[in-house]
Design a protein around this motif. Sequence first.
Motif, PDB file in Angstrom:
ATOM      1  N   TYR A  35       0.935  -1.262  -0.098  1.00 56.53           N
ATOM      2  CA  TYR A  35      -0.037   0.166  -0.065  1.00 56.53           C
ATOM      3  C   TYR A  35       0.888   1.273   0.117  1.00 56.53           C
ATOM      4  N   PHE A  36       1.905   1.251   0.918  1.00 54.87           N
ATOM      5  CA  PHE A  36       2.797   2.553   0.937  1.00 54.87           C
ATOM      6  C   PHE A  36       3.721   2.607  -0.322  1.00 54.87           C
ATOM      7  N   GLN A  37       3.898   1.558  -0.866  1.00 56.35           N
ATOM      8  CA  GLN A  37       4.794   1.303  -2.286  1.00 56.35           C
ATOM      9  C   GLN A  37       3.773   2.071  -3.268  1.00 56.35           C
ATOM     10  N   PHE A  38       2.532   1.780  -3.273  1.00 59.60           N
ATOM     11  CA  PHE A  38       1.643   2.370  -4.260  1.00 59.60           C
ATOM     12  C   PHE A  38       1.557   3.744  -4.036  1.00 59.60           C
ATOM     13  N   LEU A  39       1.651   4.210  -2.840  1.00 59.27           N
ATOM     14  CA  LEU A  39       1.358   5.739  -2.451  1.00 59.27           C
ATOM     15  C   LEU A  39       2.692   6.485  -2.700  1.00 59.27           C
ATOM     16  N   ALA A  40       3.857   5.961  -2.770  1.00 53.93           N
ATOM     17  CA  ALA A  40       5.087   6.577  -2.933  1.00 53.93           C
ATOM     18  C   ALA A  40       5.124   6.620  -4.625  1.00 53.93           C
ATOM     19  N   ALA A  41       4.596   5.544  -5.298  1.00 52.60           N
ATOM     20  CA  ALA A  41       4.490   5.722  -6.962  1.00 52.60           C
ATOM     21  C   ALA A  41       3.464   6.607  -7.129  1.00 52.60           C
ATOM     22  N   ILE A  42       2.395   6.878  -6.926  1.00 54.94           N
ATOM     23  CA  ILE A  42       1.313   7.804  -7.090  1.00 54.94           C
ATOM     24  C   ILE A  42       1.861   9.330  -6.867  1.00 54.94           C
ATOM     25  N   SER A  43       2.575   9.618  -5.722  1.00 55.63           N
ATOM     26  CA  SER A  43       3.460  10.729  -5.302  1.00 55.63           C
ATOM     27  C   SER A  43       4.295  11.163  -6.164  1.00 55.63           C
ATOM     28  N   LEU A  44       4.948  10.206  -6.805  1.00 53.12           N
ATOM     29  CA  LEU A  44       5.882  10.376  -7.923  1.00 53.12           C
ATOM     30  C   LEU A  44       5.558  10.649  -9.116  1.00 53.12           C
ATOM     31  N   VAL A  45       4.252  10.121  -9.354  1.00 49.73           N
ATOM     32  CA  VAL A  45       3.744  10.400 -10.521  1.00 49.73           C
ATOM     33  C   VAL A  45       3.145  11.806 -10.738  1.00 49.73           C
ATOM     34  N   LEU A  46       2.484  12.321  -9.516  1.00 47.92           N
ATOM     35  CA  LEU A  46       1.874  13.864  -9.404  1.00 47.92           C
ATOM     36  C   LEU A  46       3.148  14.706  -9.503  1.00 47.92           C
ATOM     37  N   ALA A  47       4.387  14.441  -8.719  1.00 48.47           N
ATOM     38  CA  ALA A  47       5.532  15.260  -9.030  1.00 48.47           C
ATOM     39  C   ALA A  47       5.874  15.368 -10.444  1.00 48.47           C
ATOM     40  N   VAL A  48       6.043  14.208 -11.102  1.00 48.64           N
ATOM     41  CA  VAL A  48       6.575  14.424 -12.606  1.00 48.64           C
ATOM     42  C   VAL A  48       5.502  15.013 -13.335  1.00 48.64           C
ATOM     43  N   MET A  49       4.432  14.541 -13.380  1.00 51.33           N
ATOM     44  CA  MET A  49       3.214  15.116 -14.061  1.00 51.33           C
ATOM     45  C   MET A  49       3.234  16.639 -13.899  1.00 51.33           C
ATOM     46  N   ASN A  50       3.158  17.155 -12.489  1.00 44.22           N
ATOM     47  CA  ASN A  50       3.052  18.515 -12.303  1.00 44.22           C
ATOM     48  C   ASN A  50       4.394  19.258 -12.684  1.00 44.22           C
ATOM     49  N   LEU A  51       5.596  18.789 -12.761  1.00 46.01           N
ATOM     50  CA  LEU A  51       6.640  19.644 -13.471  1.00 46.01           C
ATOM     51  C   LEU A  51       6.716  19.644 -14.829  1.00 46.01           C
ATOM     52  N   LEU A  52       5.774  19.053 -15.654  1.00 49.52           N
ATOM     53  CA  LEU A  52       5.658  19.248 -17.161  1.00 49.52           C
ATOM     54  C   LEU A  52       5.352  20.755 -17.314  1.00 49.52           C
ATOM     55  N   PRO A  53       6.411  21.338 -18.263  1.00 45.22           N
ATOM     56  CA  PRO A  53       6.187  22.582 -18.631  1.00 45.22           C
ATOM     57  C   PRO A  53       4.890  23.258 -19.365  1.00 45.22           C
ATOM     58  N   LEU A  54       3.861  22.872 -18.774  1.00 53.16           N
ATOM     59  CA  LEU A  54       2.606  23.088 -19.371  1.00 53.16           C
ATOM     60  C   LEU A  54       1.987  24.257 -18.387  1.00 53.16           C
ATOM     61  N   PRO A  55       1.590  25.339 -18.900  1.00 54.64           N
ATOM     62  CA  PRO A  55       0.842  26.474 -18.161  1.00 54.64           C
ATOM     63  C   PRO A  55      -0.450  25.760 -17.500  1.00 54.64           C
ATOM     64  N   VAL A  56      -0.693  26.362 -16.308  1.00 51.18           N
ATOM     65  CA  VAL A  56      -1.670  25.807 -15.146  1.00 51.18           C
ATOM     66  C   VAL A  56      -0.942  24.704 -14.520  1.00 51.18           C
ATOM     67  N   LEU A  57       0.012  24.008 -14.828  1.00 52.29           N
ATOM     68  CA  LEU A  57       0.836  23.117 -13.895  1.00 52.29           C
ATOM     69  C   LEU A  57       1.925  23.942 -13.295  1.00 52.29           C
TER      70      LEU A  57
END
Length: 360
Positions: free
Chosen positions: A286-308
């Motif tokens: 479960y915590f391995q899954f949470l870590a993976a989701i947190s990493l996905v959020l970080a990577v997606m949020n760092l994409l150079p798209l306005p609003v992110l």
Amino acid sequence: MLIAVAGPAVNLLFAVLTLWLLFIIGVPDFKPTIGTVNSDSVLARAQIGEGDNIVAINGSGVDTLSDANLYLVDALGSAAVPLVAVDKNGRQKTAMLDLSNYQAGHEMAVNRLVGFNWALAKAYDNQPLSAVRVISGAAAEKAGLKSGDLIVKINESLPTTVADFVHLIQASPQQPIALTVSRQGQTLPITLIPQLSADNPLQGYAGLSIGQQRDEAALAEYQTTKRYGWLMALPKSISANYLQGELMLKTLWRLVVGKASVDNLGGPITIADYSGKTLEAGYVFYFQFLAAISLVLAVMNLLPLPVLDGGHIAMCLLEMVRGKPLSERALDILMRLGGSVVLTFMLFVVTLDIWRYLFK
């Protein structure tokens, strides 16, 4: 800009610290032991065979089956990928893999592209298949299959793997498949006639999600635990997160150019489903899954798209280089474009979720 950096930084920190703690506790996994090898594969030519353990791929050390799959998927597109294996006598063997000629979907079972099965598959050999979910109105329901049924024979033969059964269904549109089903202690004969697939009229479709029983004794033979001391666990966590983040970006690009399957994507329904499944499996998963989701959020949020956040950081850097802020009109256009891209992507993954869980 500091506010924009803070969000992804917290997500990254959570992913790294969580995986660090899990590595100290120990993460259950499986040994990277090779099973059957195709006789015409590059592994066979290198005399790498059943029972050998993979110890390195593309220069990176391999400790577990998850490591091996990760490095193989990461290397897709490369024409020369060294794979090193060791046999039971400690003899080292090397095969040079050509992973340049791959298609969308190969990343879901990259070992088959290379030409081998994992030894772990033995735990599932000849074990009954289980009907996990039956789609209402589809061929499986019309045949009389119900969720929870165990398929103990297929055309009078013992089941092999889920993949083999799926292939049989796809290769048998409107052709009868004789099943022997066990339901609440009763043995029932059922004839499944796959309907034509809406995606491909040349393929059969049953409207059935399949699982498989397993031999726990055979499974235990290949179980292992990835565990490090508290000092070594930190760089291992950073390295694992870096590789996962890099692979996310590669997969996004492969999706854009049609070299990866949309099955890699998941929306809120998929996240909720996997969250429940990992919670049932244990707190480590479960915590391995949470870590993976947190990493996905970080990577997606760092994409150079306005609003992110990544877009805000990029615009701040651009303004620093220009020495003056962007015009209101330019900001408005960029925000509209960025918002459209993000909204389109969100609608796509939600639609994919609905199709996957309600109709597929």
